[in-house]
Design an enzyme around this catalytic site. Sequence first.
Site, PDB file in Angstrom:
ATOM      1  N   PRO A 130       0.788  -1.231   0.000  1.00 39.83           N
ATOM      2  CA  PRO A 130       0.000   0.000   0.000  1.00 39.83           C
ATOM      3  C   PRO A 130       0.822   1.285   0.000  1.00 39.83           C
ATOM      4  O   PRO A 130       0.262   2.374   0.161  1.00 39.83           O
ATOM      5  CB  PRO A 130      -0.792  -0.122   1.309  1.00 39.83           C
ATOM      6  CG  PRO A 130       0.120  -0.885   2.210  1.00 39.83           C
ATOM      7  CD  PRO A 130       0.837  -1.870   1.324  1.00 39.83           C
ATOM      8  N   GLU A 131       2.138   1.186  -0.211  1.00 42.69           N
ATOM      9  CA  GLU A 131       2.992   2.368  -0.093  1.00 42.69           C
ATOM     10  C   GLU A 131       2.557   3.517  -0.991  1.00 42.69           C
ATOM     11  O   GLU A 131       2.691   4.696  -0.628  1.00 42.69           O
ATOM     12  CB  GLU A 131       4.448   1.990  -0.393  1.00 42.69           C
ATOM     13  CG  GLU A 131       5.129   1.177   0.685  1.00 42.69           C
ATOM     14  CD  GLU A 131       4.885  -0.317   0.576  1.00 42.69           C
ATOM     15  OE1 GLU A 131       5.559  -1.082   1.284  1.00 42.69           O
ATOM     16  OE2 GLU A 131       4.011  -0.720  -0.227  1.00 42.69           O
ATOM     17  N   ILE A 132       2.029   3.210  -2.190  1.00 42.64           N
ATOM     18  CA  ILE A 132       1.631   4.263  -3.120  1.00 42.64           C
ATOM     19  C   ILE A 132       0.562   5.156  -2.518  1.00 42.64           C
ATOM     20  O   ILE A 132       0.482   6.357  -2.819  1.00 42.64           O
ATOM     21  CB  ILE A 132       1.134   3.642  -4.457  1.00 42.64           C
ATOM     22  CG1 ILE A 132       1.008   4.694  -5.554  1.00 42.64           C
ATOM     23  CG2 ILE A 132      -0.175   2.894  -4.264  1.00 42.64           C
ATOM     24  CD1 ILE A 132       2.327   5.219  -6.064  1.00 42.64           C
ATOM     25  N   LEU A 134       0.529   6.209   0.409  1.00 43.27           N
ATOM     26  CA  LEU A 134       1.204   7.119   1.322  1.00 43.27           C
ATOM     27  C   LEU A 134       2.111   8.101   0.577  1.00 43.27           C
ATOM     28  O   LEU A 134       2.877   8.831   1.197  1.00 43.27           O
ATOM     29  CB  LEU A 134       2.045   6.334   2.330  1.00 43.27           C
ATOM     30  CG  LEU A 134       1.316   5.317   3.202  1.00 43.27           C
ATOM     31  CD1 LEU A 134       2.301   4.603   4.111  1.00 43.27           C
ATOM     32  CD2 LEU A 134       0.224   5.996   4.015  1.00 43.27           C
TER      33      LEU A 134
END
Length: 256
Positions: A130-132, A134
């Site tokens: 899910p980094e994208i 953030l």
Amino acid sequence: MTDTPLEVGLDRGAKLLRLRLNRPKANIVDAEMIAALSQALKVHAEDHNLSAVLLEHAGPHFSFGASIEEHFPDQMTGMLAVLHGLIKRMLDFPRPILVAVRGQCLGGGMEVALAGSLIFAAEDARFGQPEIKLGLFAPAASCLLPERIGQGAADDLLFSGRSVSAPEAMRLGLVNSVAEDPVAAALAYFDEHLATHSTNALRFAVKAARGAMTRRVMERLDELEKVCGQDLINSDDALEGLLAFQEKRPPRWKNR
């Protein structure tokens, strides 16, 4: 919080090294957890009696990912260096690493799982980077996912940040088995397919099967570590994404 972030033990006549993430329910992959995993693998790397490693976890979830606090600019460079050091140690480990996953397997936690050889998932397992969401990207997953599931499927997960169920992960080739009890499935695999082999042959087989992939990932990982830890993290949107997550609000992107 438990006293130790990682339980370490030997099983199956000391032929199986069992590593158990022990900070439920989140099992955050923070500096302490990374150090414990790296040390355990370092200690046992030259154990000639060892046939494999089983990486499992306490609690309902494999890992919610890396520490958010360690993603901020003052800690990001150091966090990436130690996390990627662990990833490299796993990739270079001279025995198969079996990974058993229940519940959420996200972010840095999923990157650790991807560095293993075979992933055994529970029916409730979910996998995602899910980094994208953030305002960031996942350096290790950007190298490992295309190797495991192909570029197109990797692009989908890395660009969308969505999570996939265990059955979808199985279809993509991300996991090797979906079972009610992934630890039992991993142990059964070990007993049937690995335990009776020469550990010396396994060492050479791992190097032969994974050597080219390992070299590609390690070279690319160093490059992306610099991009993420020096360039991206100092952008407006990276900081905004982290602050929005901490403040539990939608991010207000500046697109720079």
